[in-house]
Design a protein around this motif. Structure first.
Motif, PDB file in Angstrom:
ATOM      1  N   VAL A   1       9.641  -9.852 -31.747  1.00  0.00           N
ATOM      2  CA  VAL A   1       8.254  -9.116 -31.249  1.00  0.00           C
ATOM      3  C   VAL A   1       7.870  -9.283 -30.064  1.00  0.00           C
ATOM      4  CG1 VAL A   1       5.946  -9.167 -31.741  1.00  0.00           C
ATOM      5  CG2 VAL A   1       7.342  -9.149 -33.674  1.00  0.00           C
ATOM      6  N   LEU A   2       8.206 -10.336 -29.482  1.00  0.00           N
ATOM      7  CA  LEU A   2       7.902 -10.838 -28.092  1.00  0.00           C
ATOM      8  C   LEU A   2       9.154 -10.273 -26.904  1.00  0.00           C
ATOM      9  CD1 LEU A   2       6.909 -14.642 -27.826  1.00  0.00           C
ATOM     10  CD2 LEU A   2       5.374 -12.505 -27.811  1.00  0.00           C
ATOM     11  N   PHE A   3      10.143 -10.290 -27.147  1.00  0.00           N
ATOM     12  CA  PHE A   3      11.257  -9.690 -26.222  1.00  0.00           C
ATOM     13  C   PHE A   3      11.768  -8.314 -26.535  1.00  0.00           C
ATOM     14  CE2 PHE A   3      10.824 -14.548 -26.104  1.00  0.00           C
ATOM     15  CZ  PHE A   3      10.907 -14.544 -24.532  1.00  0.00           C
ATOM     16  N   ALA A   4      12.144  -8.068 -27.693  1.00  0.00           N
ATOM     17  CA  ALA A   4      12.789  -6.800 -27.972  1.00  0.00           C
ATOM     18  C   ALA A   4      12.341  -5.554 -27.069  1.00  0.00           C
ATOM     19  CB  ALA A   4      12.968  -6.380 -29.250  1.00  0.00           C
ATOM     20  N   PHE A   5      10.991  -5.286 -27.683  1.00  0.00           N
ATOM     21  CA  PHE A   5      10.353  -4.157 -26.905  1.00  0.00           C
ATOM     22  C   PHE A   5      10.127  -3.942 -25.383  1.00  0.00           C
ATOM     23  CE2 PHE A   5       7.123  -1.475 -25.665  1.00  0.00           C
ATOM     24  CZ  PHE A   5       7.359  -0.185 -26.154  1.00  0.00           C
ATOM     25  N   PRO A   6       9.791  -5.178 -24.890  1.00  0.00           N
ATOM     26  CA  PRO A   6       9.825  -5.287 -23.420  1.00  0.00           C
ATOM     27  C   PRO A   6      11.078  -5.117 -22.563  1.00  0.00           C
ATOM     28  CG  PRO A   6       8.143  -6.878 -24.441  1.00  0.00           C
ATOM     29  CD  PRO A   6       8.890  -6.174 -25.294  1.00  0.00           C
ATOM     30  N   LEU A   7      12.173  -5.869 -23.122  1.00  0.00           N
ATOM     31  CA  LEU A   7      13.539  -5.538 -22.636  1.00  0.00           C
ATOM     32  C   LEU A   7      13.868  -4.170 -22.572  1.00  0.00           C
ATOM     33  CD1 LEU A   7      15.358  -8.732 -24.251  1.00  0.00           C
ATOM     34  CD2 LEU A   7      14.682  -8.398 -21.868  1.00  0.00           C
ATOM     35  N   GLY A   8      13.607  -3.473 -23.635  1.00  0.00           N
ATOM     36  CA  GLY A   8      14.140  -1.989 -23.854  1.00  0.00           C
ATOM     37  C   GLY A   8      13.122  -1.019 -22.622  1.00  0.00           C
TER      38      GLY A   8
ATOM     39  N   LEU B   1      13.776  -2.657 -18.808  1.00  0.00           N
ATOM     40  CA  LEU B   1      15.298  -2.533 -18.201  1.00  0.00           C
ATOM     41  C   LEU B   1      15.824  -1.147 -18.242  1.00  0.00           C
ATOM     42  CD1 LEU B   1      16.950  -5.716 -19.567  1.00  0.00           C
ATOM     43  CD2 LEU B   1      15.806  -5.382 -17.304  1.00  0.00           C
ATOM     44  N   ARG B   2      16.180  -0.796 -17.185  1.00  0.00           N
ATOM     45  CA  ARG B   2      16.924   0.913 -16.940  1.00  0.00           C
ATOM     46  C   ARG B   2      18.055   0.865 -17.638  1.00  0.00           C
ATOM     47  NH1 ARG B   2      15.020   4.391 -13.145  1.00  0.00           N
ATOM     48  NH2 ARG B   2      13.421   3.707 -11.999  1.00  0.00           N
ATOM     49  N   ASN B   3      18.818  -0.136 -17.823  1.00  0.00           N
ATOM     50  CA  ASN B   3      20.217  -0.112 -18.460  1.00  0.00           C
ATOM     51  C   ASN B   3      19.838  -0.661 -19.940  1.00  0.00           C
ATOM     52  OD1 ASN B   3      22.858  -0.146 -19.291  1.00  0.00           O
ATOM     53  ND2 ASN B   3      23.716  -1.391 -17.485  1.00  0.00           N
ATOM     54  N   ARG B   4      20.225   0.347 -20.973  1.00  0.00           N
ATOM     55  CA  ARG B   4      20.063  -0.264 -22.139  1.00  0.00           C
ATOM     56  C   ARG B   4      20.926  -1.286 -22.667  1.00  0.00           C
ATOM     57  NH1 ARG B   4      19.851   4.325 -26.956  1.00  0.00           N
ATOM     58  NH2 ARG B   4      20.203   5.471 -24.850  1.00  0.00           N
ATOM     59  N   LEU B   5      22.202  -1.130 -22.392  1.00  0.00           N
ATOM     60  CA  LEU B   5      23.312  -2.020 -22.413  1.00  0.00           C
ATOM     61  C   LEU B   5      22.857  -3.339 -22.117  1.00  0.00           C
ATOM     62  CD1 LEU B   5      25.905  -2.744 -23.772  1.00  0.00           C
ATOM     63  CD2 LEU B   5      27.071  -2.208 -21.499  1.00  0.00           C
ATOM     64  N   ALA B   6      22.134  -3.631 -21.106  1.00  0.00           N
ATOM     65  CA  ALA B   6      21.693  -5.019 -20.377  1.00  0.00           C
ATOM     66  C   ALA B   6      20.668  -5.367 -21.394  1.00  0.00           C
ATOM     67  CB  ALA B   6      21.194  -4.657 -18.913  1.00  0.00           C
ATOM     68  N   ALA B   7      19.680  -4.576 -21.781  1.00  0.00           N
ATOM     69  CA  ALA B   7      18.729  -5.102 -22.658  1.00  0.00           C
ATOM     70  C   ALA B   7      19.241  -5.741 -24.021  1.00  0.00           C
ATOM     71  CB  ALA B   7      17.818  -3.754 -23.024  1.00  0.00           C
ATOM     72  N   TYR B   8      20.052  -4.679 -24.525  1.00  0.00           N
ATOM     73  CA  TYR B   8      20.806  -5.287 -25.652  1.00  0.00           C
ATOM     74  C   TYR B   8      21.542  -6.451 -25.593  1.00  0.00           C
ATOM     75  CZ  TYR B   8      20.524  -0.726 -27.996  1.00  0.00           C
ATOM     76  OH  TYR B   8      20.196   0.388 -28.353  1.00  0.00           O
TER      77      TYR B   8
ATOM     78  N   LEU C   1      13.577  -1.778 -31.943  1.00  0.00           N
ATOM     79  CA  LEU C   1      12.557  -1.949 -30.831  1.00  0.00           C
ATOM     80  C   LEU C   1      13.030  -1.812 -29.440  1.00  0.00           C
ATOM     81  CD1 LEU C   1      10.490  -4.922 -32.344  1.00  0.00           C
ATOM     82  CD2 LEU C   1       9.853  -2.611 -32.101  1.00  0.00           C
ATOM     83  N   ILE C   2      14.373  -2.174 -29.148  1.00  0.00           N
ATOM     84  CA  ILE C   2      14.882  -2.149 -28.036  1.00  0.00           C
ATOM     85  C   ILE C   2      15.304  -0.591 -27.474  1.00  0.00           C
ATOM     86  CG2 ILE C   2      16.971  -2.481 -26.446  1.00  0.00           C
ATOM     87  CD1 ILE C   2      17.102  -5.109 -27.437  1.00  0.00           C
ATOM     88  N   THR C   3      15.740   0.044 -28.725  1.00  0.00           N
ATOM     89  CA  THR C   3      16.005   1.344 -28.419  1.00  0.00           C
ATOM     90  C   THR C   3      14.503   2.367 -28.287  1.00  0.00           C
ATOM     91  OG1 THR C   3      17.848   1.505 -29.733  1.00  0.00           O
ATOM     92  CG2 THR C   3      17.006   3.849 -29.534  1.00  0.00           C
ATOM     93  N   LEU C   4      13.553   2.184 -29.000  1.00  0.00           N
ATOM     94  CA  LEU C   4      12.295   2.605 -28.595  1.00  0.00           C
ATOM     95  C   LEU C   4      11.808   2.284 -27.325  1.00  0.00           C
ATOM     96  CD1 LEU C   4       9.854   4.123 -30.180  1.00  0.00           C
ATOM     97  CD2 LEU C   4       8.830   1.960 -30.822  1.00  0.00           C
TER      98      LEU C   4
ATOM     99  N   LEU D   1      10.637   5.269 -24.407  1.00  0.00           N
ATOM    100  CA  LEU D   1       9.575   5.348 -23.885  1.00  0.00           C
ATOM    101  C   LEU D   1       9.466   4.846 -22.415  1.00  0.00           C
ATOM    102  CD1 LEU D   1       7.418   3.728 -26.618  1.00  0.00           C
ATOM    103  CD2 LEU D   1       7.542   6.327 -26.183  1.00  0.00           C
ATOM    104  N   GLY D   2      10.131   3.906 -22.080  1.00  0.00           N
ATOM    105  CA  GLY D   2      10.229   3.617 -20.720  1.00  0.00           C
ATOM    106  C   GLY D   2      10.872   4.812 -19.894  1.00  0.00           C
ATOM    107  N   SER D   3      11.777   5.355 -20.350  1.00  0.00           N
ATOM    108  CA  SER D   3      12.798   6.362 -19.529  1.00  0.00           C
ATOM    109  C   SER D   3      11.801   7.554 -19.456  1.00  0.00           C
ATOM    110  CB  SER D   3      13.899   6.482 -19.898  1.00  0.00           C
ATOM    111  OG  SER D   3      13.823   7.155 -21.536  1.00  0.00           O
ATOM    112  N   LYS D   4      10.949   7.912 -20.448  1.00  0.00           N
ATOM    113  CA  LYS D   4      10.136   8.940 -20.262  1.00  0.00           C
ATOM    114  C   LYS D   4       9.032   8.650 -19.208  1.00  0.00           C
ATOM    115  CE  LYS D   4      10.039  10.724 -25.070  1.00  0.00           C
ATOM    116  NZ  LYS D   4       9.287  11.172 -26.256  1.00  0.00           N
ATOM    117  N   ARG D   5       8.459   7.365 -19.270  1.00  0.00           N
ATOM    118  CA  ARG D   5       7.517   7.155 -18.343  1.00  0.00           C
ATOM    119  C   ARG D   5       8.190   7.163 -16.858  1.00  0.00           C
ATOM    120  NH1 ARG D   5       6.089   2.568 -15.395  1.00  0.00           N
ATOM    121  NH2 ARG D   5       7.757   1.490 -16.372  1.00  0.00           N
TER     122      ARG D   5
END
Length: 103
Positions: free
Chosen positions: A7-14, A17-24, A79-82, A86-90
């Motif tokens: 809950v604390l890290f997954a959504f904020p990482l996604g 971070l611009r690179n989704r692989l780096a977030a994963y 949560l990372i994918t979501l 949302l971050g890329s839309k923003r």
């Protein structure tokens, strides 16, 4: 513990971070550390006689523990994918006004 980390890290990482692989990869590293610590903590309690997390029978595989932590792991990736979506839309949102649409 892994639920709190997810809950604390997954959504904020996604989201940040611009690179989704780096977030994963970052989430995998954080989850692996917390999963190891949580398993050690629960195993110590099990050896001490607390059979809340694991069965009292040492020969029975803890498949329920695997199912719960595995589902939390999958929720973290979702949560990372979501967050990335949302971050890329923003980040791609423009503040310019389209005057051609007013005709």
């Amino acid at each position: 513990m892994v639920a709190i980390v997810t809950v604390l890290f997954a959504f904020p990482l996604g989201f940040f971070l611009r690179n989704r692989l780096a977030a994963y990869v970052a989430y995998i590293a954080i989850f692996a550390y917390s999963f190891t610590f949580q398993t050690l903590y629960l195993m110590r309690a099990w050896v001490g006689g607390n059979h809340t997390a694991f069965s009292a029978d040492a020969k029975k595989l803890p498949l329920d523990y695997l199912a719960v932590t595995g589902s939390i792991y999958i929720v973290g990736f979702l949560l990372i994918t979501l967050g990335h979506r949302l971050g890329s839309k923003r980040r791609s949102r423009t503040n310019a006004v389209n005057l051609d649409a007013a005709r």
